[in-house]
Design a protein around this motif. Structure first.
Motif, PDB file in Angstrom:
ATOM      1  N   GLY A 157       3.028  -1.843  -2.924  1.00  0.00           N
ATOM      2  CA  GLY A 157       2.782  -0.909  -1.829  1.00  0.00           C
ATOM      3  C   GLY A 157       1.931   0.273  -2.263  1.00  0.00           C
ATOM      4  O   GLY A 157       1.100   0.766  -1.510  1.00  0.00           O
ATOM      5  N   THR A 158       2.146   0.729  -3.505  1.00  0.00           N
ATOM      6  CA  THR A 158       1.367   1.852  -4.024  1.00  0.00           C
ATOM      7  C   THR A 158      -0.110   1.485  -4.139  1.00  0.00           C
ATOM      8  O   THR A 158      -0.995   2.278  -3.800  1.00  0.00           O
ATOM      9  CB  THR A 158       1.910   2.279  -5.396  1.00  0.00           C
ATOM     10  OG1 THR A 158       3.268   2.680  -5.251  1.00  0.00           O
ATOM     11  CG2 THR A 158       1.093   3.428  -5.957  1.00  0.00           C
ATOM     12  N   ARG A 159      -0.395   0.284  -4.615  1.00  0.00           N
ATOM     13  CA  ARG A 159      -1.794  -0.160  -4.732  1.00  0.00           C
ATOM     14  C   ARG A 159      -2.451  -0.198  -3.349  1.00  0.00           C
ATOM     15  O   ARG A 159      -3.643   0.107  -3.214  1.00  0.00           O
ATOM     16  CB  ARG A 159      -1.849  -1.528  -5.394  1.00  0.00           C
ATOM     17  CG  ARG A 159      -1.422  -1.529  -6.851  1.00  0.00           C
ATOM     18  CD  ARG A 159      -1.738  -2.872  -7.508  1.00  0.00           C
ATOM     19  NE  ARG A 159      -1.202  -2.924  -8.864  1.00  0.00           N
ATOM     20  CZ  ARG A 159      -0.052  -3.473  -9.183  1.00  0.00           C
ATOM     21  NH1 ARG A 159       0.717  -4.013  -8.237  1.00  0.00           N
ATOM     22  NH2 ARG A 159       0.363  -3.484 -10.440  1.00  0.00           N
ATOM     23  N   ARG A 196       6.023  -2.982   6.417  1.00  0.00           N
ATOM     24  CA  ARG A 196       5.484  -4.230   5.858  1.00  0.00           C
ATOM     25  C   ARG A 196       4.753  -3.956   4.542  1.00  0.00           C
ATOM     26  O   ARG A 196       4.917  -4.686   3.560  1.00  0.00           O
ATOM     27  CB  ARG A 196       4.551  -4.871   6.868  1.00  0.00           C
ATOM     28  CG  ARG A 196       4.095  -6.284   6.487  1.00  0.00           C
ATOM     29  CD  ARG A 196       3.135  -6.858   7.518  1.00  0.00           C
ATOM     30  NE  ARG A 196       3.680  -6.768   8.868  1.00  0.00           N
ATOM     31  CZ  ARG A 196       3.151  -5.994   9.825  1.00  0.00           C
ATOM     32  NH1 ARG A 196       2.102  -5.235   9.566  1.00  0.00           N
ATOM     33  NH2 ARG A 196       3.684  -5.971  11.019  1.00  0.00           N
ATOM     34  N   ALA A 197       3.951  -2.890   4.507  1.00  0.00           N
ATOM     35  CA  ALA A 197       3.195  -2.562   3.300  1.00  0.00           C
ATOM     36  C   ALA A 197       4.120  -2.148   2.159  1.00  0.00           C
ATOM     37  O   ALA A 197       3.797  -2.345   0.982  1.00  0.00           O
ATOM     38  CB  ALA A 197       2.205  -1.436   3.602  1.00  0.00           C
ATOM     39  N   ALA A 198       5.274  -1.569   2.484  1.00  0.00           N
ATOM     40  CA  ALA A 198       6.220  -1.133   1.455  1.00  0.00           C
ATOM     41  C   ALA A 198       7.241  -2.217   1.112  1.00  0.00           C
ATOM     42  O   ALA A 198       8.215  -1.945   0.396  1.00  0.00           O
ATOM     43  CB  ALA A 198       6.950   0.120   1.925  1.00  0.00           C
ATOM     44  N   SER A 199       7.027  -3.430   1.621  1.00  0.00           N
ATOM     45  CA  SER A 199       7.970  -4.544   1.396  1.00  0.00           C
ATOM     46  C   SER A 199       9.379  -4.155   1.823  1.00  0.00           C
ATOM     47  O   SER A 199      10.371  -4.464   1.162  1.00  0.00           O
ATOM     48  CB  SER A 199       7.958  -4.961  -0.080  1.00  0.00           C
ATOM     49  OG  SER A 199       6.668  -5.372  -0.480  1.00  0.00           O
ATOM     50  N   LEU A 200       9.451  -3.478   2.957  1.00  0.00           N
ATOM     51  CA  LEU A 200      10.730  -2.967   3.449  1.00  0.00           C
ATOM     52  C   LEU A 200      11.276  -3.826   4.586  1.00  0.00           C
ATOM     53  O   LEU A 200      12.392  -3.617   5.042  1.00  0.00           O
ATOM     54  CB  LEU A 200      10.564  -1.509   3.915  1.00  0.00           C
ATOM     55  CG  LEU A 200      11.798  -0.675   4.220  1.00  0.00           C
ATOM     56  CD1 LEU A 200      12.658  -0.500   2.984  1.00  0.00           C
ATOM     57  CD2 LEU A 200      11.396   0.693   4.776  1.00  0.00           C
ATOM     58  N   GLU A 201      10.476  -4.794   5.042  1.00  0.00           N
ATOM     59  CA  GLU A 201      10.887  -5.555   6.222  1.00  0.00           C
ATOM     60  C   GLU A 201      12.188  -6.319   5.991  1.00  0.00           C
ATOM     61  O   GLU A 201      13.041  -6.392   6.872  1.00  0.00           O
ATOM     62  CB  GLU A 201       9.775  -6.524   6.617  1.00  0.00           C
ATOM     63  CG  GLU A 201       8.593  -5.825   7.292  1.00  0.00           C
ATOM     64  CD  GLU A 201       7.574  -6.832   7.788  1.00  0.00           C
ATOM     65  OE1 GLU A 201       7.196  -7.715   6.995  1.00  0.00           O
ATOM     66  OE2 GLU A 201       7.165  -6.725   8.955  1.00  0.00           O
TER      67      GLU A 201
END
Length: 517
Positions: free
Chosen positions: A478-480, A410-415
């Motif tokens: 995601g990096t932030r 979710r944090a990496a916008s991978l969903e």
């Protein structure tokens, strides 16, 4: 060059088997001479014949176990080496398997070729001095001719192995770059090139086999003529009555046993020549530098200091006397042109590259004194090209740890990417991330870093390189989310990524400009 672990003990065991075999040969020869001259079947002959089969079976078990253990150790060594991937691939597969003939055939034959002929010659001296002298005079001819032919075979075998290693490496590179080759229409040309290399290896193999067959012919001829030099005088001496039938039969039975181990050694040598070359190459393969430190540090964001760090690759200086301090919880962006040493700086901090000069201090402790495995466990790293393994998406994110896959995705916008896969997190992907696009692979790599929620250090090596605008924004977001509460160093060109840093440090030609710390 290092040697195989346990080799000395193995040779001692082979020596014991060789001594037992020599004793059995002598007893059997004496029993056969007695039987053939009318003395009947003695107990010694029965025992000797009965022992030969168990000895052979026991020797096979011992050699097989040692070879299996040695080959497992060689594979571990090669997989931990710093050699080219193509070379390692060839050595781990064909090379290690080729050592079987050397470990289970040549070494036992080598020990037997020393012990058995000596025992036979000693008994011949006590039985018939003339025959013993003929054996002593002709026995060295076999190793002499074997060495002459073997020198030629060694050169051909080394060339054959070099061609095989080159073929394996080139084939691996061609397979990896097959999509690019197809895109530019060069796949057929590369296939032809691989075919030419395979033909060159086949020619070299046939040349090696020709030398091996020539060697076998020479050794058999020398041994046969030598035995004839013993047998003919024995016949004449029997006719004139100067030699008893028992002694003559004992000499005729023993003489072939003196030459047999050396003939077998010559045959085993050529069968094991490729394995011996592969073994030398494997043992000479350089290992990656391993940290031997045992010191540990508290989990959390570290303070890092580069003190006069220089890294040289031959004559090229990747880093030159770098002095840099990264405070606890600070986020530092490393900028500079390509080839300025930015990725090398991160590799030094990861412990993958040993500084030629200077040192790196982590909370005041030399990085080389820290437990390397523990240091990596406390580090979240996102390289330019994340490494992937054959397995599920979830397994490639956690890498065996207990990370929260869903939260990291979710944090990496991978969903949304995972939702499109046939089996979601359980979808299997191939090595090198086969089945995922470049942007998807980068987001999986980011999720892998985000899953390490307990890591105190974050290292990013141009995480947004070669991404489209939408994917790039997802990786930046995601990096932030990854940076707060951690010490971070990241190589950055993108202004948005540089803006996430609390400080920017330029790197020019491997140097940090004066006044920048």
């Amino acid at each position: 060059m290092p040697s195989l672990p346990g080799l000395r003990r193995y040779l001692v065991v082979l020596g014991l088997f060789g001594a037992l075999s020599a004793g059995v040969v002598l007893v059997q020869a004496e029993g056969l001479a007695t039987l053939l001259t009318g003395g009947g079947v003695g107990l010694a002959l029965i025992v000797a014949v009965a022992l030969r089969v168990p000895l052979t079976l026991a020797l096979g078990v011992v050699t097989g176990r040692f070879a299996a253990g040695a080959q497992a150790g060689l594979r571990l060594r090669l997989l931990g080496s710093s050699a080219d991937a193509g070379v390692v691939t060839t050595q781990v597969t064909r090379g290690v398997d080729a050592t079987t003939a050397y470990l289970t055939g040549y070494l036992p034959a080598l020990v037997a070729s020393v012990l058995v002929p000596v025992a036979v010659v000693v008994l011949l001296f006590s039985a018939d001095l003339t025959s013993a002298l003929i054996v002593v005079a002709t026995l060295p001819l076999i190793p002499v001719f074997a060495a002459l032919v073997g020198a030629r075979a060694k050169a051909r075998t080394e060339r054959q192995w070099a061609l095989l290693t080159r073929l394996g490496g080139h084939f691996l590179d061609a397979v990896r770059g097959l999509p690019t080759l197809k895109l530019f229409g060069r796949a057929r040309a590369q296939a032809q090139h691989v075919r030419l290399m395979a033909d060159a290896h086949a020619d070299a193999t046939l040349g090696t086999l020709r030398v091996a067959f020539l060697s076998s012919l020479v050794l058999e001829l020398v041994a046969t003529l030598s035995i004839a030099l013993i047998a003919v005088p024995i016949g004449f001496r029997l006719l004139n009555g100067s030699l008893t039938a028992h002694t003559a039969m004992l000499v005729l039975v023993l003489a072939p046993e003196a030459y047999l181990p050396l003939r077998a050694l010559g045959a085993k040598f050529h069968a094991a020549a490729e394995g011996l070359t592969a073994l030398r190459e494997a043992l000479a393969t350089p290992l990656r530098a391993r940290r031997g430190g045992t010191a540990t540090r508290p989990v959390g964001p570290p303070e890092i200091e580069f003190r006069g760090v220089s890294v040289h690759y031959g004559e090229v200086a990747a880093l030159s006397e770098v002095d840099l301090v990264v405070g606890r919880g600070e986020h530092v962006a490393i900028t500079g042109p390509s080839g300025s040493g930015k990725s090398t700086l991160l590799a030094v901090l990861l412990g993958f590259v040993e500084p030629s000069e200077g040192k790196v201090l982590v909370d005041g402790v030399d990085l080389r004194e820290l437990d390397h495995a523990a240091w990596l466990r406390d580090t979240a790293w996102l390289p330019q090209r994340p490494t992937f393994f054959s397995g599920t998406v979830a397994e490639n994110i956690t890498l065996g740890s207990a990370g929260d896959v869903r939260s990291a995705a979710r944090a990496a916008s991978l969903e949304d990417v995972i939702a499109e896969l046939p089996e979601g997190h359980a979808t299997r992907i191939g090595e090198l991330g086969a089945g995922l696009s470049a942007g998807q692979r980068q987001r999986v790599g980011l999720a892998r870093a985000l899953a390490r929620t307990d890591a105190g250090l974050v290292l990013l090596d141009e995480p947004t390189a070669r991404l489209d605008r939408r994917t790039e924004q997802a990786v930046l977001d995601g990096t932030r989310a990854l940076l707060p509460g951690r010490t971070a160093l990241f190589v950055a060109h993108h202004p948005a990524l540089v803006a996430a840093a609390t400080r920017t440090v330029p790197l020019v030609s491997g140097r940090v400009p004066l006044g920048v710390r």
